[in-house]
Design a protein around this motif. Structure first.
Motif, PDB file in Angstrom:
ATOM      1  N   PRO A 185      66.310  27.863  61.070  1.00 50.89           N
ATOM      2  CA  PRO A 185      67.461  28.007  61.966  1.00 50.89           C
ATOM      3  C   PRO A 185      67.221  27.337  63.318  1.00 50.89           C
ATOM      4  CG  PRO A 185      66.917  30.102  60.923  1.00 50.89           C
ATOM      5  CD  PRO A 185      65.785  29.171  60.614  1.00 50.89           C
ATOM      6  N   PHE A 186      68.278  26.722  63.845  1.00 49.97           N
ATOM      7  CA  PHE A 186      68.182  26.022  65.139  1.00 49.97           C
ATOM      8  C   PHE A 186      69.528  26.149  65.841  1.00 49.97           C
ATOM      9  CE2 PHE A 186      67.418  21.930  67.599  1.00 49.97           C
ATOM     10  CZ  PHE A 186      66.376  22.442  68.352  1.00 49.97           C
ATOM     11  N   ASP A 187      69.810  27.354  66.315  1.00 48.57           N
ATOM     12  CA  ASP A 187      71.083  27.638  66.971  1.00 48.57           C
ATOM     13  C   ASP A 187      70.891  27.568  68.477  1.00 48.57           C
ATOM     14  OD1 ASP A 187      73.556  28.456  67.784  1.00 48.57           O
ATOM     15  OD2 ASP A 187      73.511  30.401  66.784  1.00 48.57           O
ATOM     16  N   LEU A 188      71.000  26.366  69.020  1.00 45.27           N
ATOM     17  CA  LEU A 188      70.768  26.179  70.449  1.00 45.27           C
ATOM     18  C   LEU A 188      71.864  26.814  71.294  1.00 45.27           C
ATOM     19  CD1 LEU A 188      69.444  22.512  70.592  1.00 45.27           C
ATOM     20  CD2 LEU A 188      68.145  24.641  70.577  1.00 45.27           C
ATOM     21  N   GLY A 270      61.873  33.593  65.807  1.00 43.09           N
ATOM     22  CA  GLY A 270      62.994  33.953  66.651  1.00 43.09           C
ATOM     23  C   GLY A 270      62.730  33.757  68.125  1.00 43.09           C
ATOM     24  N   ALA A 271      61.700  32.984  68.462  1.00 40.30           N
ATOM     25  CA  ALA A 271      61.363  32.742  69.862  1.00 40.30           C
ATOM     26  C   ALA A 271      62.472  31.960  70.553  1.00 40.30           C
ATOM     27  CB  ALA A 271      60.048  31.968  69.963  1.00 40.30           C
ATOM     28  N   ASP A 272      62.503  32.043  71.863  1.00 39.05           N
ATOM     29  CA  ASP A 272      63.420  31.244  72.661  1.00 39.05           C
ATOM     30  C   ASP A 272      63.099  29.768  72.413  1.00 39.05           C
ATOM     31  OD1 ASP A 272      64.726  29.823  74.704  1.00 39.05           O
ATOM     32  OD2 ASP A 272      64.527  31.479  76.126  1.00 39.05           O
ATOM     33  N   PRO A 273      64.078  28.958  71.984  1.00 42.23           N
ATOM     34  CA  PRO A 273      63.797  27.539  71.716  1.00 42.23           C
ATOM     35  C   PRO A 273      63.259  26.771  72.918  1.00 42.23           C
ATOM     36  CG  PRO A 273      65.899  28.176  70.752  1.00 42.23           C
ATOM     37  CD  PRO A 273      65.454  29.331  71.607  1.00 42.23           C
ATOM     38  N   ARG A 274      63.420  27.320  74.120  1.00 40.12           N
ATOM     39  CA  ARG A 274      62.846  26.663  75.297  1.00 40.12           C
ATOM     40  C   ARG A 274      61.336  26.529  75.163  1.00 40.12           C
ATOM     41  NH1 ARG A 274      67.050  29.680  76.631  1.00 40.12           N
ATOM     42  NH2 ARG A 274      68.618  28.915  78.120  1.00 40.12           N
TER      43      ARG A 274
END
Length: 367
Positions: A185-188, A270-274
């Motif tokens: 998953p990559f929900d920015l 599930g980490a913050d994508p930042r």
């Protein structure tokens, strides 16, 4: 793709690689996603005795005979089409003479896999027309063979696998040793982030001598280390290589594989994508210093994007031009793009083209 049809319209997308550069032909790991920009093929039975392909981006149509076409028969842009027909036939699937019309909004020469988009679009059209169920990985392998053996470009299989397996909101985590795929998953948008794709407008080519030279260096490194591929090497072993250039090439591949896996673990958890920003930055430094595949347009785009507020930026694609990606706060996207445009103007360069990178669906049928 299991039902035959007299005619139809099929598509396949370009791709952006989030991270994992020059790892695919080293049996390593890559993390691309499919773009909403795509190649579209309208296909039907041939009106004459030979296949005929027209492109909205080219002046004249090209003809070939699907039943007998071989590598070397068709040059130029149409080789990607004829090569896919050849590879489909060589894989044991039926081919007939077709009329094909091709259109694409994937930028050519930008490192977004415009060629793989064409190959995969033709592949799904061939499967649809012949009524055979080849499967996405099977079609990706056919398309890769077309690029390697018919066109003559020594690429890995990432581009075609991304075009076939992409899904909206997902990254394609690909182990290129066995072509296994995991969607990540990559929900920015949910995190208030954007991913900008910056076409640097610098010349770009996968099939040139530099790409082949890097691949040869990697093969030399693997042979010196006594491993089947650099995917099997560790950093301590790599640092024992005595040839400085070969050591740096291998170091990029080994550390890049580590970065891909680190990004996947962060996103899986599930980490913050930042948090992937520093890994994007480190990837670019490795490509610049160890693999030596960046150019001034690319480096300026990365540096100015970071200065403009991006939380991470890197070149994407095979190198020597092409695109940069920049991960940034949604509210800062305009400032990041503006910083790159200002830097380009200061160098007197043609303005870059900036657009959002949105994970989208892979190849399929439109009508």
């Amino acid at each position: 793709m299991s039902e035959s049809s007299a005619s139809g319209v099929w598509f396949a997308p370009g791709r952006v690689n989030l991270i994992g550069e020059h790892t695919d032909y080293n049996d390593g790991f890559v993390l691309p996603f499919a773009l909403p920009r795509r190649a579209v093929v309208t296909a039907g039975p041939a009106a004459g005795p030979r296949s005929r392909v027209r492109s909205a981006q080219q002046d004249a149509p090209v003809e070939f005979t699907a039943a007998t076409v071989r590598p070397g028969d068709v040059p130029g842009w149409a080789a990607y089409v004829a090569g896919t027909v050849w590879a489909f036939r060589e894989a044991g699937y039926p081919v007939s003479e077709l009329d094909l019309e091709l259109d694409s909004d994937v930028p050519v020469g930008a490192g977004l896999s415009s060629s793989a988009a064409v190959e995969c679009a033709v592949g799904v059209a061939l499967a649809g027309m012949s009524g055979v169920d080849v499967g996405p990985t099977g079609l990706a392998r056919i398309a890769r063979r077309a690029e390697n053996e018919f066109v003559g470009a020594p690429t890995g299989g990432m581009d075609q696998m991304a075009a076939m397996h992409g899904r909206a909101g997902q990254l394609v985590f690909l182990d290129t040793r066995d072509d296994t795929v995991e969607l990540v998953p990559f929900d920015l948008a949910a995190h208030g982030l954007d991913l900008l794709v910056i076409d640097t407008r610098a010349p770009h080519s996968h099939a040139d001598g530099e790409y082949g030279a890097r691949r040869a260096d990697c093969e030399r490194a693997a042979a010196a280390l006594g491993v089947p591929a650099l995917r099997d090497a560790g950093l301590p072993e790599v640092e024992t290589l005595t040839d400085d250039r070969i050591r740096r090439r291998a170091r990029h591949v080994v550390t890049e594989n580590d970065r891909v896996r680190a990004v996947v673990e962060l996103l899986r958890s599930g980490a913050d994508p930042r948090e992937i920003g520093p890994l994007l930055d480190a990837s670019h430094v490795s490509m610049r210093d160890d693999f030596e595949i960046t150019v001034p347009h690319v480096d300026v785009a990365v540096e100015s994007a970071r200065a403009g507020g991006a939380v991470g930026a890197r070149m994407t694609g095979g190198g020597f031009g092409g695109c940069v990606i920049a991960l940034c706060e949604t509210g800062a996207a305009a400032a990041v793009a503006g910083a790159v445009e200002k830097a380009y103007a200061g160098h007197g360069w043609e303005p870059p083209v900036v657009f959002p990178g949105i994970p989208s669906d892979g190849a399929g049928r439109l009508t």
